[in-house]
Enzyme design. Structure first.
Site, PDB file in Angstrom:
ATOM      1  N   ASP A   1       0.854  -1.190   0.000  1.00  6.49           N
ATOM      2  CA  ASP A   1       0.000   0.000   0.000  1.00  6.49           C
ATOM      3  C   ASP A   1       0.887   1.236   0.000  1.00  6.49           C
ATOM      4  OD1 ASP A   1      -2.632   1.303   0.189  1.00  6.49           O
ATOM      5  OD2 ASP A   1      -1.921   1.984   2.140  1.00  6.49           O
TER       6      ASP A   1
ATOM      7  N   GLU B   1       0.755   5.735   0.419  1.00  5.30           N
ATOM      8  CA  GLU B   1       0.041   6.993   0.662  1.00  5.30           C
ATOM      9  C   GLU B   1       0.708   8.047  -0.209  1.00  5.30           C
ATOM     10  OE1 GLU B   1      -2.678   7.056   2.287  1.00  5.30           O
ATOM     11  OE2 GLU B   1      -2.502   5.057   3.170  1.00  5.30           O
TER      12      GLU B   1
ATOM     13  N   GLU C   1      -6.298  18.241   1.564  1.00  2.40           N
ATOM     14  CA  GLU C   1      -7.164  17.076   1.362  1.00  2.40           C
ATOM     15  C   GLU C   1      -6.417  15.767   1.628  1.00  2.40           C
ATOM     16  OE1 GLU C   1      -6.603  19.457  -0.800  1.00  2.40           O
ATOM     17  OE2 GLU C   1      -8.514  20.565  -0.843  1.00  2.40           O
TER      18      GLU C   1
ATOM     19  N   HIS D   1      -4.273  10.854   5.488  1.00  3.99           N
ATOM     20  CA  HIS D   1      -3.209  10.071   6.126  1.00  3.99           C
ATOM     21  C   HIS D   1      -2.510  10.771   7.287  1.00  3.99           C
ATOM     22  CE1 HIS D   1      -0.697  12.584   3.617  1.00  3.99           C
ATOM     23  NE2 HIS D   1      -1.096  11.986   2.486  1.00  3.99           N
TER      24      HIS D   1
ATOM     25  N   HIS E   1      -5.496   6.646   7.339  1.00  2.00           N
ATOM     26  CA  HIS E   1      -4.905   5.695   6.409  1.00  2.00           C
ATOM     27  C   HIS E   1      -3.401   5.651   6.687  1.00  2.00           C
ATOM     28  CE1 HIS E   1      -8.189   5.265   3.201  1.00  2.00           C
ATOM     29  NE2 HIS E   1      -8.714   5.926   4.215  1.00  2.00           N
TER      30      HIS E   1
ATOM     31  N   ASP F   1      -2.511  -0.491   6.738  1.00  2.00           N
ATOM     32  CA  ASP F   1      -3.455  -0.919   5.709  1.00  2.00           C
ATOM     33  C   ASP F   1      -2.975  -2.194   5.009  1.00  2.00           C
ATOM     34  OD1 ASP F   1      -4.884   1.258   6.420  1.00  2.00           O
ATOM     35  OD2 ASP F   1      -4.739   2.312   4.511  1.00  2.00           O
TER      36      ASP F   1
END
Length: 228
Positions: free
Chosen positions: A7, A9, A52, A57, A150, A155
């Site tokens: 994963d 970010e 945003e 995260h 997140h 994750d």
């Protein structure tokens, strides 16, 4: 079979408009089971952090300012994933960002054929149902209460559990596949056969008497014929 649950970010949605990776998390699986080996790295995106993205995260521009840039971590990252299959939730998104970073440094992009998209798996298995990670954790009763933001490694750990459920769940004895003939991994299941002495099958005297009485009641019983 080695797989890497992965994963990332990022600072936004599209690497073609200048957005970058800010965190990578990986969990190693062998024969669909976690080995305990992980890769986790925060990355300085060399740009600002949009509000945003920060809300998703929680990684600020200040926090990332002293972290290594992608060029400094690419060798370790590529060494960790090796040639393993990559298990990713919404694989196209993460693969686009990884390949953008690799291309920027002159590396060959990773082919999409190396990836397994768990979003596609979930939508095929549960048509019409939500396929995001939180929804799948609820469906499979996987504890994600500690997921306030997140996070790439968290994750990946949750996705590893979700992936296991999507492919059928943990099977008893599956961990035997981790052991080879020398117990160090890489082989097939190790089954130890226990030698047992043959059991006696001779009839008891009372059983023979009962059989003789039964045969005596039969007309032209095969058991009473003389051999030809």
């Amino acid at each position: 079979m080695r797989e890497i649950v992965l994963d990332t970010e990022t600072t936004g949605f599209d690497p073609l408009t200048g957005h970058r990776i800010v965190e990578i998390g990986c969990v190693e699986l062998f024969n669909h089971l976690p080995t305990g080996k992980v890769y986790h790295q925060y990355v300085n995106p060399e740009r600002d952090m949009p509000e945003e993205a920060f809300k998703v995260h929680g990684l600020s521009e200040q926090f990332l300012s002293d972290k290594p840039v992608f060029a400094e971590i690419v060798a370790d990252f590529m060494d960790f994933i090796g040639d393993a299959i990559l298990v990713i939730h919404n694989a196209e998104f993460d693969m686009r960002f990884i390949n953008a970073e690799l291309s920027r440094l002159g590396f060959q992009p990773l082919p999409m054929s190396r990836s397994i998209d768990t979003v596609a798996m979930a939508r095929k298995k549960f048509p019409g149902a939500q396929a995001n990670l939180d929804a799948l954790c609820r469906r499979f009763e996987i504890d994600n209460t500690h997921r306030s933001f997140h996070g790439a490694l968290l994750d990946s750990e949750l996705l590893a559990e979700v992936y296991l459920q999507l492919i059928g769940g943990r099977q008893p004895g599956l961990e035997l596949g981790l052991l080879g003939g020398n117990g160090k991994g890489g082989g097939g299941p190790v089954l130890e056969r226990v030698k047992r002495e043959p059991r006696p099958h001779a009839a008891l005297p009372e059983e023979l008497e009962a059989h003789a009485a039964f045969v005596g009641k039969l007309k032209k019983a095969l058991w009473l014929r003389e051999p030809e």
